[in-house]
Design a protein around this motif. Structure first.
Motif, short mmCIF file in Angstrom:
data_model
loop_
_atom_site.label_atom_id
_atom_site.label_comp_id
_atom_site.label_asym_id
_atom_site.label_seq_id
_atom_site.Cartn_x
_atom_site.Cartn_y
_atom_site.Cartn_z
N GLU A 1 0.81 -1.22 0.00
CA GLU A 1 0.00 0.00 0.00
C GLU A 1 0.84 1.28 0.00
N GLY A 2 2.13 1.14 0.27
CA GLY A 2 2.97 2.32 0.41
C GLY A 2 2.91 2.84 1.84
N ILE A 3 3.71 3.85 2.11
CA ILE A 3 3.79 4.42 3.45
C ILE A 3 2.43 4.90 3.94
N ASN A 4 1.67 5.53 3.07
CA ASN A 4 0.37 6.08 3.47
C ASN A 4 -0.66 5.00 3.82
N GLY A 5 -0.40 3.77 3.42
CA GLY A 5 -1.31 2.68 3.74
C GLY A 5 -1.10 2.11 5.13
N VAL A 6 -0.07 2.59 5.82
CA VAL A 6 0.23 2.10 7.16
C VAL A 6 -0.50 2.97 8.18
N THR A 7 -1.56 2.42 8.74
CA THR A 7 -2.30 3.08 9.81
C THR A 7 -2.37 2.13 10.99
N VAL A 8 -2.65 2.67 12.15
CA VAL A 8 -2.75 1.81 13.33
C VAL A 8 -3.83 0.75 13.10
N MET A 9 -4.96 1.17 12.57
CA MET A 9 -6.06 0.22 12.35
C MET A 9 -5.66 -0.86 11.35
N ALA A 10 -5.03 -0.48 10.25
CA ALA A 10 -4.64 -1.46 9.24
C ALA A 10 -3.61 -2.44 9.79
N VAL A 11 -2.64 -1.93 10.55
CA VAL A 11 -1.62 -2.81 11.14
C VAL A 11 -2.27 -3.77 12.13
N CYS A 12 -3.15 -3.25 12.98
CA CYS A 12 -3.81 -4.09 13.98
C CYS A 12 -4.65 -5.18 13.32
N GLN A 13 -5.39 -4.82 12.29
CA GLN A 13 -6.19 -5.82 11.58
C GLN A 13 -5.30 -6.88 10.96
N ARG A 14 -4.25 -6.46 10.32
CA ARG A 14 -3.35 -7.41 9.64
C ARG A 14 -2.64 -8.31 10.66
N ALA A 15 -2.25 -7.73 11.81
CA ALA A 15 -1.51 -8.49 12.83
C ALA A 15 -2.44 -9.28 13.75
N GLY A 16 -3.73 -8.98 13.70
CA GLY A 16 -4.68 -9.67 14.57
C GLY A 16 -4.56 -9.27 16.03
N ILE A 17 -4.31 -7.99 16.27
CA ILE A 17 -4.17 -7.49 17.64
C ILE A 17 -5.08 -6.28 17.83
N GLY A 18 -5.24 -5.86 19.08
CA GLY A 18 -6.01 -4.66 19.38
C GLY A 18 -5.13 -3.42 19.37
N ARG A 19 -5.79 -2.28 19.31
CA ARG A 19 -5.06 -1.00 19.29
C ARG A 19 -4.17 -0.83 20.53
N THR A 20 -4.66 -1.26 21.67
CA THR A 20 -3.88 -1.12 22.90
C THR A 20 -2.57 -1.88 22.78
#
Length: 197
Positions: free
Chosen positions: A34-53
């Motif tokens: 997605e490029g640098i702009n595709g990296v968001t906390v929500m996107a990372v958490c969804q991809r990693a299967g973790i919560g925001r905390t």
């Protein structure tokens, strides 16, 4: 409250190491696809299967996560350069091996190739790592008289080779160029700076 400085104790447990690693894997994937702009906390958490905390237990924010990826990628590429060169003297042969290594890296590990080229667009130190290797080899080649162009006509070949090599690496990693022809592409890059063949 956001943890701006994750504790060392948390980072040392096996579960914490796995969680941090999954965050980095998810972020690298997003950078590459997605490029640098595709990296968001929500996107990372969804991809990693973790919560925001959980994210904030390891990284203060997305820029801190990206910085970790930049540092990790730079270390990987620098280690490749060091392993590649050994005791070989500086000059065109070493430059050719350097360019070949970057292209082969992109072709053999597309995720790393896409991450490297995406980071190079936004983090100058990523590009500078390659540019400095190229500059050192070109300086040695000029001193040995191995370049066809005079010194003044070759003022910016390091910038040109860096930009072009990263563009070819991006296309190889994305599957837009035939990976089997990486040596041919390296030959074209070498010819573009007037290297004697």
């Amino acid at each position: 409250m956001v943890n701006s400085n994750p504790s060392q104790e948390t980072a040392q447990t096996p579960k914490a190491k796995r969680t941090r690693a999954s965050i980095l894997v998810a972020a690298r994937y997003l950078v590459g696809t997605e490029g640098i702009n595709g990296v968001t906390v929500m996107a990372v958490c969804q991809r990693a299967g973790i919560g925001r905390t959980s994210f904030y237990n390891y990284f203060a924010d997305v820029p801190a996560l990206l910085r970790a990826i930049v540092d990790e990628t730079a270390q990987t590429v620098q280690a490749q350069f060091e392993a590649l060169h050994g005791e070989q003297p500086r000059g065109l042969a070493r430059l050719e091996r350097c360019l070949q290594m970057v292209l082969q890296l992109a072709a053999s590990d597309p995720e790393l190739g896409l991450v490297l080229t995406a980071l190079a667009d936004h983090y100058p130190e990523t590009t500078d790592l390659l540019r400095e290797q190229i500059r050192l080899e070109l300086s040695a080649a000029r001193e040995m008289g191995d370049l066809l162009c005079p010194q003044e006509a070759c003022a910016a070949p390091a910038d040109f080779l860096t930009t072009t090599t990263l563009a070819v690496a991006r296309d190889l990693a994305a599957g837009r160029l035939d990976a089997a022809l990486d040596e041919t592409y390296t030959g074209y890059l070498m010819q573009s700076i007037g290297a004697k063949r």
